[in-house]
Design an enzyme around this catalytic site. Structure first.
Site, PDB file in Angstrom:
ATOM      1  N   GLY A 187      37.387  42.179  53.204  1.00 59.60           N
ATOM      2  CA  GLY A 187      37.930  40.874  53.579  1.00 59.60           C
ATOM      3  C   GLY A 187      36.946  39.724  53.488  1.00 59.60           C
ATOM      4  CB  SER A 188      33.673  39.147  51.836  1.00 57.17           C
ATOM      5  OG  SER A 188      33.934  39.351  50.470  1.00 57.17           O
ATOM      6  CG  MET A 233      41.442  48.170  46.828  1.00 57.46           C
ATOM      7  SD  MET A 233      40.782  47.058  45.583  1.00 57.46           S
ATOM      8  CE  MET A 233      39.971  48.243  44.537  1.00 57.46           C
ATOM      9  NE  ARG A 234      47.338  52.553  47.589  1.00 55.94           N
ATOM     10  CZ  ARG A 234      46.055  52.882  47.723  1.00 55.94           C
ATOM     11  NH1 ARG A 234      45.145  52.299  46.969  1.00 55.94           N
ATOM     12  NH2 ARG A 234      45.679  53.785  48.604  1.00 55.94           N
ATOM     13  CG  ASN A 270      44.000  39.949  42.061  1.00 55.75           C
ATOM     14  OD1 ASN A 270      43.518  40.136  43.191  1.00 55.75           O
ATOM     15  ND2 ASN A 270      43.748  40.773  41.052  1.00 55.75           N
ATOM     16  CG  HIS A 310      39.630  41.545  37.842  1.00 58.74           C
ATOM     17  ND1 HIS A 310      40.001  42.770  38.377  1.00 58.74           N
ATOM     18  CD2 HIS A 310      38.933  41.827  36.710  1.00 58.74           C
ATOM     19  CE1 HIS A 310      39.550  43.740  37.587  1.00 58.74           C
ATOM     20  NE2 HIS A 310      38.897  43.198  36.580  1.00 58.74           N
TER      21      HIS A 310
HETATM   22  C1  GRF Z   1      36.553  41.466  45.248  1.00 57.80           C
HETATM   23  O1  GRF Z   1      35.361  41.759  44.635  1.00 57.80           O
HETATM   24  C2  GRF Z   1      37.616  41.135  44.238  1.00 57.80           C
HETATM   25  O2  GRF Z   1      37.109  40.727  43.030  1.00 57.80           O
HETATM   26  C3  GRF Z   1      38.357  42.441  44.074  1.00 57.80           C
HETATM   27  O3  GRF Z   1      38.272  43.078  45.312  1.00 57.80           O
HETATM   28  C4  GRF Z   1      37.104  42.641  46.006  1.00 57.80           C
HETATM   29  C5  GRF Z   1      37.488  42.299  47.407  1.00 57.80           C
HETATM   30  O4  GRF Z   1      36.381  42.007  48.189  1.00 57.80           O
HETATM   31  N1  GRF Z   1      39.716  42.199  43.650  1.00 57.80           N
HETATM   32  P1  GRF Z   1      36.555  41.550  49.714  1.00 57.80           P
HETATM   33  O5  GRF Z   1      37.406  42.617  50.396  1.00 57.80           O
HETATM   34  O6  GRF Z   1      37.213  40.215  49.718  1.00 57.80           O
HETATM   35  O7  GRF Z   1      35.162  41.520  50.267  1.00 57.80           O
END
Ligand code: GRF
Length: 181
Positions: A13-14, A80-81, A98, A100
């Site tokens: 969740g950063s 992640m789904r 999204n 990426h």
């Molecule tokens: C990020 O690196 C993003 O690019 C990918 O998932 C990661 C999520 O990071 N889709 P966080 O959970 O927001 O720290």
């Protein structure tokens, strides 16, 4: 200005934190992982948070919450789904975004950072894109490129990319919301 966005996440969740810190109003957070650290970030910020392990149930409930909270933009932040075709088609186009960690269309899917290193790529970056039913295939909104250094490990590169993500994603979300007002 009220920004009604919802965030879906599975992990740290950063990016959610960066969005909150930017002053964007997050109406709710949902996850397929009840142990996701991102849910704690939501709770600490007094944002209603929900989790369903079963992704089809999650999608069904999230569709209801989108109406209930009058959500204007659904933000995937480390979700992640793969979203089902039915879910994506139930929402207007350009409703889901999204982030990426590659320069799409290069290195789609999981392990994008490792893919770039293994490929000995000279550059990689961050892509913000709209979400369709495919894997990282929706139209691109913004990209930022960085050079891969010789001593970059996956971890180092991930940190460098996340620094960009936090700024680029929250800025892009803000501009979309302003534009759609
Ligand atoms: C990020 O690196 C993003 O690019 C990918 O998932 C990661 C999520 O990071 N889709 P966080 O959970 O927001 O720290």
């Amino acid at each position: 200005m009220i920004h009604n966005i919802a965030v879906l996440l599975s992990g740290n969740g950063s990016n959610l934190k960066a969005i909150i810190d930017k002053g964007i109003k997050v109406s709710f957070v949902a996850s397929n992982n009840s142990k996701a650290l991102g849910l704690k970030i939501a709770k600490n910020a007094n944002i209603p948070s929900y989790s369903w392990k079963n992704v089809l149930e999650l999608e069904k409930e999230v569709l209801k919450l989108i109406i209930e909270y009058d959500i204007k933009l659904l933000v995937l932040a480390g979700y992640m789904r793969l979203l089902s075709q039915n879910f994506v088609n139930s929402l207007p186009s350009k409703f889901i975004v999204n982030v990426h960690p590659s320069l799409l269309p290069k290195y789609k899917g999981m392990n994008a950072i490792k893919q770039a290193i293994d490929d000995c790529a000279e550059y990689t970056g961050v892509t913000i894109h709209y979400v369709d039913e495919g894997i990282d295939s929706g139209s691109i909104i913004k990209q930022n490129m960085i050079k891969i250094n010789e001593n970059d490990t996956e971890e180092i590169l991930k940190d460098r990319l996340q620094e960009i993500e936090h700024r680029l994603y929250s800025d892009t979300i803000k501009s979309i919301l302003i534009k759609n007002q």
